[in-house]
Each structure stands twice: as C-alpha cells, then as structure tokens.
Scaffold this motif. Structure first.
Motif, PDB file in Angstrom:
ATOM      1  N   GLY A   6       0.801  -1.208   0.000  1.00 56.09           N
ATOM      2  CA  GLY A   6       0.000   0.000   0.000  1.00 56.09           C
ATOM      3  C   GLY A   6       0.835   1.261   0.000  1.00 56.09           C
ATOM      4  O   GLY A   6       2.045   1.230   0.207  1.00 56.09           O
ATOM      5  N   ASN A   7       0.161   2.368  -0.226  1.00 53.01           N
ATOM      6  CA  ASN A   7       0.758   3.701  -0.300  1.00 53.01           C
ATOM      7  C   ASN A   7       1.748   3.806  -1.462  1.00 53.01           C
ATOM      8  O   ASN A   7       2.793   4.450  -1.353  1.00 53.01           O
ATOM      9  CB  ASN A   7       1.424   4.096   1.030  1.00 53.01           C
ATOM     10  CG  ASN A   7       1.562   5.595   1.151  1.00 53.01           C
ATOM     11  OD1 ASN A   7       0.765   6.359   0.607  1.00 53.01           O
ATOM     12  ND2 ASN A   7       2.585   6.027   1.860  1.00 53.01           N
ATOM     13  N   LEU A   8       1.386   3.204  -2.576  1.00 57.35           N
ATOM     14  CA  LEU A   8       2.227   3.251  -3.765  1.00 57.35           C
ATOM     15  C   LEU A   8       2.030   4.560  -4.524  1.00 57.35           C
ATOM     16  O   LEU A   8       0.957   5.151  -4.499  1.00 57.35           O
ATOM     17  CB  LEU A   8       1.878   2.100  -4.715  1.00 57.35           C
ATOM     18  CG  LEU A   8       2.248   0.696  -4.264  1.00 57.35           C
ATOM     19  CD1 LEU A   8       1.635  -0.324  -5.214  1.00 57.35           C
ATOM     20  CD2 LEU A   8       3.756   0.541  -4.200  1.00 57.35           C
ATOM     21  N   ASP A  16       8.199  -2.122 -12.068  1.00 62.35           N
ATOM     22  CA  ASP A  16       8.830  -1.493 -10.901  1.00 62.35           C
ATOM     23  C   ASP A  16       8.705  -2.388  -9.674  1.00 62.35           C
ATOM     24  O   ASP A  16       9.687  -2.635  -8.963  1.00 62.35           O
ATOM     25  CB  ASP A  16       8.183  -0.130 -10.583  1.00 62.35           C
ATOM     26  CG  ASP A  16       8.417   0.920 -11.653  1.00 62.35           C
ATOM     27  OD1 ASP A  16       9.440   0.839 -12.365  1.00 62.35           O
ATOM     28  OD2 ASP A  16       7.573   1.830 -11.761  1.00 62.35           O
ATOM     29  N   LEU A  17       7.501  -2.871  -9.408  1.00 60.18           N
ATOM     30  CA  LEU A  17       7.281  -3.727  -8.245  1.00 60.18           C
ATOM     31  C   LEU A  17       8.042  -5.044  -8.371  1.00 60.18           C
ATOM     32  O   LEU A  17       8.613  -5.533  -7.398  1.00 60.18           O
ATOM     33  CB  LEU A  17       5.794  -4.019  -8.062  1.00 60.18           C
ATOM     34  CG  LEU A  17       4.989  -2.996  -7.283  1.00 60.18           C
ATOM     35  CD1 LEU A  17       3.532  -3.408  -7.189  1.00 60.18           C
ATOM     36  CD2 LEU A  17       5.548  -2.781  -5.903  1.00 60.18           C
ATOM     37  N   THR A  18       8.051  -5.612  -9.558  1.00 63.32           N
ATOM     38  CA  THR A  18       8.770  -6.866  -9.770  1.00 63.32           C
ATOM     39  C   THR A  18      10.254  -6.697  -9.456  1.00 63.32           C
ATOM     40  O   THR A  18      10.847  -7.534  -8.774  1.00 63.32           O
ATOM     41  CB  THR A  18       8.587  -7.354 -11.218  1.00 63.32           C
ATOM     42  OG1 THR A  18       7.186  -7.554 -11.458  1.00 63.32           O
ATOM     43  CG2 THR A  18       9.325  -8.651 -11.465  1.00 63.32           C
ATOM     44  N   LYS A  19      10.849  -5.594  -9.911  1.00 61.59           N
ATOM     45  CA  LYS A  19      12.272  -5.360  -9.654  1.00 61.59           C
ATOM     46  C   LYS A  19      12.565  -5.248  -8.163  1.00 61.59           C
ATOM     47  O   LYS A  19      13.525  -5.833  -7.664  1.00 61.59           O
ATOM     48  CB  LYS A  19      12.733  -4.091 -10.374  1.00 61.59           C
ATOM     49  CG  LYS A  19      12.862  -4.244 -11.862  1.00 61.59           C
ATOM     50  CD  LYS A  19      13.248  -2.942 -12.529  1.00 61.59           C
ATOM     51  CE  LYS A  19      13.160  -3.047 -14.036  1.00 61.59           C
ATOM     52  NZ  LYS A  19      13.396  -1.759 -14.694  1.00 61.59           N
ATOM     53  N   GLY A  43      -3.065   3.052  -6.105  1.00 68.11           N
ATOM     54  CA  GLY A  43      -2.194   3.328  -4.968  1.00 68.11           C
ATOM     55  C   GLY A  43      -1.894   2.114  -4.106  1.00 68.11           C
ATOM     56  O   GLY A  43      -1.290   2.240  -3.049  1.00 68.11           O
ATOM     57  N   PHE A  44      -2.320   0.938  -4.544  1.00 69.10           N
ATOM     58  CA  PHE A  44      -1.976  -0.293  -3.843  1.00 69.10           C
ATOM     59  C   PHE A  44      -1.871  -1.420  -4.860  1.00 69.10           C
ATOM     60  O   PHE A  44      -2.278  -1.285  -6.012  1.00 69.10           O
ATOM     61  CB  PHE A  44      -2.999  -0.634  -2.757  1.00 69.10           C
ATOM     62  CG  PHE A  44      -4.356  -1.003  -3.273  1.00 69.10           C
ATOM     63  CD1 PHE A  44      -4.686  -2.327  -3.522  1.00 69.10           C
ATOM     64  CD2 PHE A  44      -5.312  -0.034  -3.510  1.00 69.10           C
ATOM     65  CE1 PHE A  44      -5.940  -2.669  -3.998  1.00 69.10           C
ATOM     66  CE2 PHE A  44      -6.572  -0.360  -3.975  1.00 69.10           C
ATOM     67  CZ  PHE A  44      -6.887  -1.685  -4.228  1.00 69.10           C
ATOM     68  N   MET A  68       9.953   5.733  -4.039  1.00 73.36           N
ATOM     69  CA  MET A  68       9.275   6.660  -4.955  1.00 73.36           C
ATOM     70  C   MET A  68       8.590   7.790  -4.178  1.00 73.36           C
ATOM     71  O   MET A  68       7.490   8.222  -4.502  1.00 73.36           O
ATOM     72  CB  MET A  68       8.274   5.921  -5.858  1.00 73.36           C
ATOM     73  CG  MET A  68       8.918   4.892  -6.764  1.00 73.36           C
ATOM     74  SD  MET A  68       7.744   4.016  -7.814  1.00 73.36           S
ATOM     75  CE  MET A  68       7.733   5.086  -9.252  1.00 73.36           C
ATOM     76  N   GLY A  69       9.243   8.231  -3.095  1.00 73.67           N
ATOM     77  CA  GLY A  69       8.739   9.352  -2.313  1.00 73.67           C
ATOM     78  C   GLY A  69       7.627   9.013  -1.331  1.00 73.67           C
ATOM     79  O   GLY A  69       7.002   9.916  -0.787  1.00 73.67           O
TER      80      GLY A  69
END
Length: 115
Positions: A6-8, A16-19, A43-44, A68-69
C-alpha cells in the motif's frame, strides 16, 4: 500467498514492483488495480512470490521503507471479505435519498395532495 503493498505512487508499474520484490526471491505475479473511470493505478497492489520465506523477507525489509517518495505499507494480504446485507444476500448500493421524500417543500411528505 499474496503480499499487500500500500501507499504506492500513482506512477508505479508492474515492472517497478517486480524489480523491487525480486531482490528477496522469485516474483510469480504482480497485480496493480486501476480506477475504472481514470485508468490510473489506485495506490496499492499485490505481489505473489514463489516461497513463503521470500515473502517474509520482503515484508520485513520493505514495510515502512521509503520508495518513490512514499513510505510503503507491506504485509500479508487478507482474503477479500464479502459484504452481507443481513438477509442472506450480498449488500447492494444505490437508491438515492430516501430520507428526504419531498420535505424541501414546506412539510409536504410527497404523498399528501394539496387541494
């Protein structure tokens, strides 16, 4: 097993998530739900990994990490709960404003007639 992330950032991609998660083991699936109207990431997301040990390592390392901030919220995903309306059926939404049936006209309840 699945991991909730969460909070993506709204600009995150499946790649990006896979990496990020592949640093902790083999990623088998990534899901990023999108908004129906805008098509934008909500966002999740959910990440599935090959082993429970990899999932545990990823959760421990990434929960609360800034990426990513944003400070990520990472934990084991809970099964989706089905809402119940109390009568044995699924909860439905909609209908409108039933509580104000004509009351905006000086006390007229919407049923009585003025003669």
């Amino acid at each position: 097993m699945s991991i909730y992330v969460g909070n993506l950032s709204y600009s995150v991609t499946q790649d990006d998530l896979t990496k990020v998660f592949s640093e902790y083991g083999t990623v088998t699936r990534v899901q990023l739900p999108t908004d129906r109207e805008t098509g934008r990431v909500r966002g999740f997301g959910f990440v599935e990994m090959e082993s429970e040990a990899a999932e545990t390592a990823a959760i421990s390392a990434l929960d609360g990490a800034e990426w990513m901030g944003r400070a990520l919220k990472v934990n084991k995903a809970r099964p989706k709960e089905e809402k119940n309306d109390g009568y044995g059926g699924k909860q439905r939404s909609g209908g409108g404003n039933w509580g104000n049936r004509g009351n905006d006209r000086g006390g007229d309840d919407g049923y009585s007639r003025r003669y």
